[in-house]
Design an enzyme around this catalytic site. Structure first.
Site, PDB file in Angstrom:
ATOM      1  N   LYS A 201     -72.317  69.551-111.579  1.00 50.47           N
ATOM      2  CA  LYS A 201     -71.227  68.558-111.618  1.00 50.47           C
ATOM      3  C   LYS A 201     -70.315  70.124-112.528  1.00 50.47           C
ATOM      4  O   LYS A 201     -71.058  70.129-112.941  1.00 50.47           O
ATOM      5  CB  LYS A 201     -70.659  67.685-112.925  1.00 50.47           C
ATOM      6  CG  LYS A 201     -69.669  67.024-112.384  1.00 50.47           C
ATOM      7  CD  LYS A 201     -68.771  67.486-110.806  1.00 50.47           C
ATOM      8  CE  LYS A 201     -68.951  65.670-110.543  1.00 50.47           C
ATOM      9  NZ  LYS A 201     -68.851  65.691-108.947  1.00 50.47           N
ATOM     10  N   HIS A 337     -73.563  61.001-101.638  1.00 49.55           N
ATOM     11  CA  HIS A 337     -72.976  60.979-102.154  1.00 49.55           C
ATOM     12  C   HIS A 337     -72.294  60.017-103.323  1.00 49.55           C
ATOM     13  O   HIS A 337     -73.296  58.604-102.542  1.00 49.55           O
ATOM     14  CB  HIS A 337     -71.515  61.306-102.093  1.00 49.55           C
ATOM     15  CG  HIS A 337     -70.441  60.915-103.010  1.00 49.55           C
ATOM     16  ND1 HIS A 337     -69.670  59.429-103.230  1.00 49.55           N
ATOM     17  CD2 HIS A 337     -69.721  61.720-103.926  1.00 49.55           C
ATOM     18  CE1 HIS A 337     -68.914  59.396-104.576  1.00 49.55           C
ATOM     19  NE2 HIS A 337     -69.343  60.530-104.544  1.00 49.55           N
TER      20      HIS A 337
END
Lengths: 442, 442
Positions: A201, A337
């Site tokens: 991330k 996701h």
């Protein structure tokens, strides 16, 4: 031989549990995770006293959306309820494209209907599976895999592991706000879970630092571990192209570049410019393409080469299967996701992934960030071994609720004060009182 | 509350029945229907002695394809078999586009795998439905309608009703080789079945005669009955445009122009030219688009505005549902094509249509052309009332086999000599010894 008979089956009760769980201070371009993440757990009980469960996004708005359907749910046949409620997922037309660029998943009013439908669909499937003694993946077409691969999901992170007071959890991973810290975090996750691919991330530190982070990961893990980076639209087209170039080799080996920039047109521009330089790293998205309505334009522009779906907001398991068929038809990759979740969601993700042939990348999961102390699944946390969740030889989702743990989660919800997710507010509260989400930031 | 348990379920036997049924001398651009149509009926029996059934295209090749899977089918759990065999429907890639322009449905080797898979999938779903006491439509997502609309399917037809010797059936409709005859045929069908829309099989007589046929139908039935014409690719682009212009009003009211011309490029050209004249009559197809692999090009060219699917060769019920979602996403209409069939296929078509929200036109059916004397469904023919098939309150497909009738069908198969469908050969045999299928003919 006598003629087979109809069997009546009826949902007699809907129970909705708002829970809060400790969540570590993870960073993204949205801001900072709050000390508590919110989830909603639903139970559907049948007249046979069998209980189907599901887990979805949390907060008061989600509960209101579910409550509004109570009169349609209670009394319904779970085999038919999904058909009755299908306008909630079928209503989307071409005008209903819904970007998630400016909203965290679970807080997008445009997917409230599909999110709510999904929670009901999964609970119906679990209820049916537990009634007929079959796993959910085998109710929706039959498994094509028993082991569902997930990827590690490292974040830049402040010290702490979320929760406050008695809810504070052990900070297993510690602070990681540098390339070195991130590499240590990933190694620790791989040791514990055996992940075979990494989704990092980004969108938090300067792009050059994030490039350096990926390079260090690549050196440490070797070329066989696919690497991905997801800055959640934090970059300009220029920066996205620059990062794509800089990491062509590292991301090009089975990895991808996820939502570097906001908007389908910009994604397409990044794609064009990278291809012009011979860089074929695919672009993935769970922001620019979040509904069927987004797809025609994305296909036309070649904006997104991998759709990162999520049964929680795409409208449930069957919609994900439809999406997979569509993606395969257009040569688009598919993966999954995730957001902060517990074991019920993890099992739902695993079941739909198990019954979806066209799944081209390991799925994301936040699961390692949650604590066993908050798990609501009876018997404790769902194991992830060799990076995979195994479909157990148990009916439905293969998990049941630990009602003591649900009660603790409800109590945390009652006491924690959070009622929706707002990463920007948390960022201002804990890191920088003047912080704003600026897109693009770099 | 005790934990729910797994239930084992196993297919213990696969039975395959090749049957022949009387088929009237219907005409199309493919040629002439033979006196016998061939169908394959399969039974899957479980260890609970419950039997799931399905019906598909006939002939020896179809039986060989099913037999080749026997070792995978017998012993399998019907909930999982569809997943195990899923490479048969998932294998299609972009290179596997398969036109049906030159092959009658059921005789296309390129869809042998999806056709065979579909027959097994439907039988598994029927078996599961009969085991758990739920209708098939509610196993695959839940019905969105109880009444499935079908359209009348008039053909130019020679005298006779098919079958030979003791198998000859009463010629209920008589000869119809003129506009007048066609109108009478349609009126008779409407009286008997209450159809609310008409699909007329053209491509047989001069286009001007077919235009006249549609005009007479329109005058007789009034503007509220949607009309379609399907010449099975018999025309040139020019003729297609000319017919489209001539029938702009008649086909424009909820009808369509089906496969006027062969090939996606030609279909797109017809569409462009009609639109340029302000004629928005959509083009439908079950010839230019017969698999997922055909769709990207069709979408790109705007070649086909309505896909006419068929669970028999698209790979089964779930693939049709995937297709419907895809079609909706791209603003493409969806309806259902048919071929000569009996009540088991009709019920399978009705169940998948019942559980497919995006079904934008009444489905086709050849069912009125078959005789009650050949029906294999216990209790006789499936009723069509007000143009609709009702989903009965019975498990599975809602029908079971009449084994005496199946035995008669097998006997006819053994005796009739036909082993595949060849409409061109029949045309040479019965109408014109020099006949050839020429595309385009006009």
């Amino acid at each position: 031989m006598s003629s087979p008979r109809m069997r009546r089956m009826r949902i007699t009760d809907l129970r909705i549990h708002s829970i809060a769980i400790a969540d570590p201070p993870l960073r993204s371009s949205y801001g900072l995770h709050a000390p508590y993440a919110l989830r909603t757990v639903i139970e559907l009980e049948s007249d046979d006293k069998i209980i189907g469960i599901s887990e979805t996004y949390g907060g008061d708005a989600q509960v209101r959306q579910l409550e509004a359907l109570r009169s349609q749910i209670v009394g319904a046949n779970p085999y038919r309820l999904t058909g009755i409620l299908s306008p909630m997922v079928e209503g989307q037309g071409a005008g209903d494209a819904r970007s998630q660029t400016y909203l965290v998943p679970g807080e997008n009013p445009l997917d409230a209907a599909t999110r709510t439908y999904a929670a009901i669909e999964v609970a119906c499937l679990d209820l049916i599976g537990k009634t007929v003694g079959q796993p959910v993946c085998d109710l929706i077409g039959g498994r094509v895999r028993d082991e569902v691969p997930f990827s590690a999901y490292p974040f830049y992170k402040h010290a702490g592991s979320g929760g406050e007071g008695v809810d504070a959890r052990e900070d297993e991973y510690g602070e990681a706000l540098s390339p070195e810290g991130l590499v240590l975090q990933v190694q620790q996750m791989i040791t514990e879970y055996g992940f075979g691919s990494i989704k990092f991330k980004g969108g938090v530190l300067e792009p050059d630092i994030e490039i350096e982070t990926i390079r260090r990961l690549c050196r440490k893990l070797g070329p066989k571990v696919p690497l991905r980076i997801d800055p959640n639209s934090a970059w300009t087209v220029e920066t996205s192209v620059r990062v794509g170039q800089a990491l062509a080799e590292e991301l090009g080996r089975g990895g991808y570049l996820e939502d570097p920039v906001a908007g389908l047109e910009n994604m397409a521009e990044v794609r064009r410019r990278l291809l012009a330089q011979g860089i074929t790293t695919p672009l993935a998205s769970n922001v620019a393409v979040t509904s069927f309505a987004d797809i025609p334009r994305s296909v036309q522009l070649d904006a997104v080469q991998i759709i990162l779906c999520d049964h929680h907001y795409w409208g449930g398991m069957r919609q994900v299967q439809h999406l997979a068929r569509l993606a395969k038809t257009f040569g688009t990759g598919l993966s999954m996701h995730s957001n902060t979740h517990l074991g019920v969601s993890l099992m739902a993700m695993a079941h739909v992934a198990a019954a979806t042939p066209h799944l081209t990348y390991a799925c994301d999961t936040h699961y390692p960030w949650q604590s066993a102390k908050d798990e609501i699944v009876l018997g404790g946390r769902v194991p992830i071994r060799n990076g995979c969740v195994h479909i157990p030889d148990r009916p439905g989702l293969g998990v049941e609720l630990d009602y003591d743990q649900v009660a603790r989660g409800r109590e945390r919800y009652a006491n924690c004060g959070y009622r929706k997710r707002d990463d920007e507010a948390e960022m201002r509260k804990h890191v920088d009182p003047n912080w704003k989400r600026v897109l693009p930031r770099w």
